[in-house]
Design an enzyme around this catalytic site. Structure first.
Site, short mmCIF file in Angstrom:
data_model
loop_
_atom_site.label_atom_id
_atom_site.label_comp_id
_atom_site.label_asym_id
_atom_site.label_seq_id
_atom_site.Cartn_x
_atom_site.Cartn_y
_atom_site.Cartn_z
N CYS B 165 -39.44 -149.04 -18.48
CA CYS B 165 -38.38 -149.47 -17.57
C CYS B 165 -38.11 -150.97 -17.69
O CYS B 165 -38.68 -151.77 -16.94
CB CYS B 165 -38.67 -149.10 -16.13
SG CYS B 165 -37.23 -149.38 -15.09
N ASP B 299 -42.23 -142.69 -24.07
CA ASP B 299 -42.59 -144.08 -24.37
C ASP B 299 -43.32 -144.25 -25.70
O ASP B 299 -43.25 -145.30 -26.32
CB ASP B 299 -43.47 -144.63 -23.24
CG ASP B 299 -42.73 -144.69 -21.91
OD1 ASP B 299 -41.51 -144.42 -21.91
OD2 ASP B 299 -43.38 -145.00 -20.89
N LYS B 307 -37.31 -147.48 -22.64
CA LYS B 307 -38.33 -146.46 -22.33
C LYS B 307 -38.32 -146.14 -20.83
O LYS B 307 -38.90 -146.88 -20.03
CB LYS B 307 -39.70 -146.97 -22.76
CG LYS B 307 -39.81 -147.19 -24.27
CD LYS B 307 -41.17 -147.71 -24.66
CE LYS B 307 -41.25 -148.02 -26.15
NZ LYS B 307 -41.00 -146.89 -27.04
N CYS B 342 -31.18 -147.07 -16.14
CA CYS B 342 -32.01 -148.03 -15.44
C CYS B 342 -31.37 -148.32 -14.08
O CYS B 342 -30.37 -149.02 -14.02
CB CYS B 342 -32.13 -149.31 -16.27
SG CYS B 342 -33.30 -150.45 -15.56
#
Lengths: 188, 398
Positions: B165, B299, B307, B342
């Site tokens: 993130c 990830d 990721k 995000c």
């Protein structure tokens, strides 16, 4: 003429069994013989069944009558067949819709059984309602106090209240609101 | 050495591993009992919530569930850690001495936090104003630090490595700024954002909004700075200026650290890794470039995208579908386009919902301009996404 093979050398067509391709095919065929046998027997059974049905006039007549009754009661006509074909055509779309609905149903089912998530949502709702419920509590408390208050409200009491900052703010707000209201009316 | 065989072995029971397994058994019930998922830990975390825990909005317990409760029905959980991969022999070895053979392997082992990558960090973390949202144990200390902040310098860092993130390092900063204002200490505080990157965000359309947020909040951004040392006794943070290679020392009263991260050791030292240590997969089919019975997502994969759990939401169905195609000898038809999201919290009740693909082009889900700060998107992040995660994503329903 045309055959230049040496003496003793046989052309392949004269002995097909010498051809490796033929040999391989034969091997495969032999390996598959049990399956081929099963297929032949099944086909034979099917042929006997079809022949038997074709000769069974009574059953065929009953079937025909049943079909006629069905078409009479259910109005199966050309339109029905067209609808069936259209429906078949729409099946991929319908499948997507059904899958989506199934996912929604499974999601709701999962959520209903998920106590932690429901608790989490409940807490969130409470936090959003907190400012409103706080104000309601204030009103409730004020009502209670007003009920219990036995003192007489005189003009001097009101004059004393006038000094309270909260009263002053409210009066100023009302004054400003009246001004804006009047200006707005005049513009119209 | 005990030997076990499963047609499909999934390494890692994080978001990726659980989602792929759930997608497989839901779409192909015949695979029930044929999938093993390996993970040694007994808890599963919804990590996106840790930003809100650090901001004092949510209790961290809401982010934690028993692992057994999220393992899909029909999937066997082997509570053990993989130590080595032998892709030539189609086996993995475990810490407890098992050798597990497979026909198909899914690697979803996540990312490793390198707390030792910054000198003095491990010792400093959790006291003296040094905090991090990147750990379940410490994310509530972030809120304690923000709540007790009486003014001074608050520094928020972002490292030079890939992180899970990419927006999280700055989200907590915006919440902290709001909290400082509410507590009346903002006017005697300096908020600094140090990042090893050269811009506030990698997607221009969202970067524009974030630049305005930084400006409005009077935050001082320092680009191309990488935290290399924490000196808790002197309350100093040492940064490397990535352009000049000079060291810069900043005094702090609060230091929120985003630690450097890397591929897990058992992956980066394995034949599955690329030169940077990540699992080497095709970015579209998610199939390993050399071992075609291996897939990877999340990830630990070398995908050139941010990721996030949202990225995994789109990757998992692709892996499930392509794995089954590979099992049946068909062409791999499903493709991943690099989608990631995000939810950039810019304050209490405000959020920019960034969604984009490999080309850094917005790929938005809602019929509104998501590059703007919105209360509705904050509600989605805080209230809707956790519910969708536990009951939708982990069940293979989305």
């Amino acid at each position: 003429m045309g055959n230049n093979k040496a003496v003793g050398e046989q052309p392949l067509w004269q002995d097909p069994l010498a051809d490796p391709e033929v040999q391989e095919s034969l091997t495969v065929l032999i390996q598959k013989l049990p399956q081929i046998k099963e297929m032949v027997l099944s086909a034979e059974k099917a042929a006997v069944l079809v022949s038997s049905i074709a000769q069974d006039q009574t059953s065929l007549k009953q079937l025909g009558e049943k079909w006629d009754r069905l078409t009479q009661t259910h109005q199966i006509n050309e339109e029905t067949w067209q609808a069936l074909i259209t429906l078949l055509d729409k099946l991929p779309t319908l499948l997507t819709m059904i899958e989506t609905l199934e996912k929604v149903q499974l999601f709701v089912q999962s959520l209903m059984q998920d106590k932690s998530s429901i608790e989490y949502l409940g807490e969130s709702v409470k936090s959003y309602l907190a400012p409103v419920t706080e104000k309601l509590d204030l009103v409730k408390e004020a009502q209670e106090r007003a009920k219990q208050d036995q003192t007489k409200v005189s003009l001097f009491t009101i004059l004393r209240w006038m000094k309270e900052p909260a009263v002053q703010d409210s009066l100023k707000f009302i004054h400003a609101l009246l001004q804006v209201w009047t200006e707005n009316c005049n513009r119209k | 050495m005990a030997q076990v065989h499963y047609p499909i072995v999934v390494v890692g029971a994080g978001t990726g591993g659980i989602m792929v397994s759930a997608n497989l058994v839901r779409a192909y019930p015949g695979l029930k009992g044929k999938i093993a998922i390996l993970d040694p830990v007994s808890k599963h975390y919804y990590q996106p919530l840790w930003t809100l825990v650090g901001g004092g909005v949510t209790d961290k317990k809401a982010s934690e569930r028993e692992m057994s409760s999220v393992i899909p029905e029909g999937v066997d959980w082997i509570k053990d850690a993989v130590t080595t991969f032998d892709p030539e022999a189609n086996t993995v070895s475990t810490q407890e001495g098992k050798q597990i053979s497979y026909q198909f392997l899914v690697v979803a082992a996540g990312i490793e936090i390198n707390w030792d990558g910054i000198k003095g960090l491990k010792e400093a973390l959790g006291s003296g104003g040094v905090c991090s949202n990147y750990s379940y144990d410490y994310c509530d200390y972030t809120w304690e630090t923000i709540r007790n902040f009486k003014g001074g310098t608050a520094i928020f860092t972002q490292p030079s490595t890939a992180v899970k993130c990419g927006g999280a390092p700055q989200k907590i900063m915006y919440l902290a700024d709001d909290a400082f204002r509410k507590a009346g200490v903002r006017d005697r505080s300096k908020v600094i954002f140090t990042t090893a990157l050269d811009s506030i965000f990698q997607v221009p359309v969202y970067a524009k909004t974030l630049e305005q947020v930084v400006h409005r909040k009077q935050i001082s951004p320092m680009f191309k700075r990488n935290l290399i040392e924490v000196r808790p006794d002197q309350r100093e943070a040492v940064f490397e200026n990535l352009e000049t290679k000079q060291q810069e020392v900043l005094a702090y009263d609060m230091l929120h650290v985003t630690p450097p991260m890397q591929s897990p050791a058992f992956i980066r030292n394995s034949p599955l890794a690329d030169q940077n240590g990540w699992v080497d997969v095709d970015p579209y089919t998610l199939q390993h470039r050399r071992y075609h019975n291996i897939f990877a997502l999340g990830d630990c994969a070398n995908l050139p995208t941010s990721k996030t759990g949202a990225a995994i939401r789109k990757q998992a169905p692709v892996v499930a579908e392509n794995l089954v195609s590979a099992m049946q000898g068909d062409v791999l038809g499903a493709q991943y386009d690099g989608y990631t999201s995000c939810p950039l919290v810019t304050g209490y009740n405000r959020l920019v919902m960034a969604e984009f693909d490999y080309n850094k082009q917005p790929k938005e889900s809602f019929p509104i301009d998501q590059s703007q700060e919105r209360f509705s998107m904050y509600l989605v992040k805080k209230d809707l996404l956790p519910i969708l995660y536990w009951n939708g994503m982990l069940k293979g329903l989305m």
